[in-house]
Design a protein around this motif. Structure first.
Motif, short mmCIF file in Angstrom:
data_model
loop_
_atom_site.label_atom_id
_atom_site.label_comp_id
_atom_site.label_asym_id
_atom_site.label_seq_id
_atom_site.Cartn_x
_atom_site.Cartn_y
_atom_site.Cartn_z
N ALA A 1 4.56 4.13 6.08
CA ALA A 1 3.16 3.74 6.26
C ALA A 1 2.27 4.96 6.45
O ALA A 1 1.20 5.06 5.85
N LEU B 1 6.10 -2.10 10.42
CA LEU B 1 5.77 -3.30 9.65
C LEU B 1 4.30 -3.69 9.84
O LEU B 1 3.63 -4.11 8.89
N VAL B 2 3.81 -3.57 11.07
CA VAL B 2 2.40 -3.87 11.33
C VAL B 2 1.51 -2.88 10.60
O VAL B 2 0.49 -3.27 10.00
N VAL C 1 2.12 -1.23 7.88
CA VAL C 1 2.15 -1.52 6.45
C VAL C 1 1.25 -2.73 6.13
O VAL C 1 0.52 -2.74 5.14
N SER C 2 1.28 -3.75 6.99
CA SER C 2 0.48 -4.95 6.74
C SER C 2 -1.02 -4.68 6.85
O SER C 2 -1.83 -5.43 6.30
N LEU C 3 -1.39 -3.61 7.56
CA LEU C 3 -2.81 -3.28 7.73
C LEU C 3 -3.33 -2.38 6.61
O LEU C 3 -4.45 -1.87 6.70
N PRO D 1 -4.00 -3.07 3.10
CA PRO D 1 -4.09 -3.96 1.92
C PRO D 1 -4.40 -3.20 0.64
O PRO D 1 -4.12 -3.69 -0.46
N ARG E 1 -0.44 -0.96 -2.54
CA ARG E 1 0.53 -1.96 -3.00
C ARG E 1 1.92 -1.46 -2.64
O ARG E 1 2.43 -0.49 -3.21
N ASP F 1 5.96 -2.36 -1.97
CA ASP F 1 7.10 -3.27 -2.07
C ASP F 1 7.96 -3.04 -0.83
O ASP F 1 8.82 -2.16 -0.80
N LEU F 2 7.68 -3.84 0.22
CA LEU F 2 8.33 -3.61 1.51
C LEU F 2 9.84 -3.79 1.42
O LEU F 2 10.60 -3.06 2.08
N ASP F 3 10.29 -4.74 0.61
CA ASP F 3 11.73 -4.97 0.47
C ASP F 3 12.44 -3.72 -0.04
O ASP F 3 13.60 -3.45 0.32
#
Length: 264
Positions: free
Chosen positions: A50, A100-101, A103-105, A107, A110, A112-114
């Motif tokens: 991130a 994870l938080v 990364v979600s912030l 937008p 792009r 690919d978190l997986d």
């Protein structure tokens, strides 16, 4: 068309390079019982991803910096205010959740978190191969240089001090190497499975080897075979490549267990 234009060839080279990086180092992780330490360092890699995207720097560099910072933080706090296992649990899961938080912030990016959690070895590029094999070469060179010193510390801290060695420096070296392995391996097996790639081949090698050097060689070989077998299994059955590699390593561990029991 060159050989490296084939995505499967690049994936195989990435898997073998990761096995080279993890093999001997995984032995020290097993000997020193640092598996949970490796988990904490690997989980911090998501935060590194991130931050790397946020500041527009290379992902391996961001992962390396954050993983090293996590290792140094654990080393400095361990045993001072909280027991080591509790500290590792707090920092490991906190770093993963924070990553994870973060990364979600983002937008606008792009992601690919997986791919970062479980790896995406099938899309490695030539530059990824340079990073993986370069990192593996550095890890192997440093371990060869510090091999006797690291072994002496495992045998006895008093012996290490008597020989004029500095166990504190050697622990720092291991921390740096684990951070480097996390940085080069995240594209192959992902942050959640990096520790498995360190521990499982080394644990399997321990069951069939007669000495530390043999164990390091066996661990590297087992990791390479697991990478090759896992990739072919993923291609044949349509399963995720990273988890398939770890499943292959687990299968080799079971085989090593049987061989070790038969050999006594």
């Amino acid at each position: 068309m060159t050989l490296l234009d084939d995505f499967m060839v690049r994936a195989l080279l990435a898997g073998v390079g990761t096995a080279m990086a993890c093999g001997a180092l995984g032995c020290f992780v097993v000997w020193r019982r640092m598996a949970y330490f490796g988990d904490a360092t690997a989980h911090a890699a998501i935060l590194g991803v991130a931050l790397a995207l946020m500041f527009s720097v290379s992902v391996p560099i961001g992962v390396l910096v954050v993983a090293l910072a996590m290792g140094l933080l654990i080393g400095s706090l361990s045993g001072k205010t909280i027991t080591p296992d509790s500290l590792l649990g707090v920092l490991s899961h906190s770093a993963l959740a924070l990553g994870l938080v973060a990364v979600s912030l983002m937008p606008s990016a792009r992601i690919d978190l997986d791919a970062y959690l479980f790896g995406d070895i099938l899309v490695v590029t030539r530059m990824d191969l340079v990073v993986i094999w370069g990192g593996a070469a550095v890890v192997c060179a440093v371990l060869a240089w510090k091999w006797q010193a690291l072994l002496s510390e495992i045998l006895s801290n008093d012996l290490a001090h008597a020989a004029g060695l500095s166990p504190r420096v050697d622990r720092l070296v291991l921390t740096l190497l684990i951070a480097a392995v996390v940085a080069v391996s995240i594209k192959v097996v992902g942050a959640l499975l990096i520790t498995a790639m360190l521990v499982i081949p080394a644990a399997a090698a321990r069951l069939i080897s007669r000495g530390p050097e043999a164990m390091a060689a066996y661990a590297t070989g087992i990791g390479a075979v697991a990478a090759i077998a896992g990739l072919h299994g993923a291609r044949a059955f349509g399963t995720p490549a990273g988890p398939s590699i770890i499943c292959a390593a687990a299968g080799l561990f079971l085989i090593a267990s049987v061989i070790g029991r038969l050999r006594g």
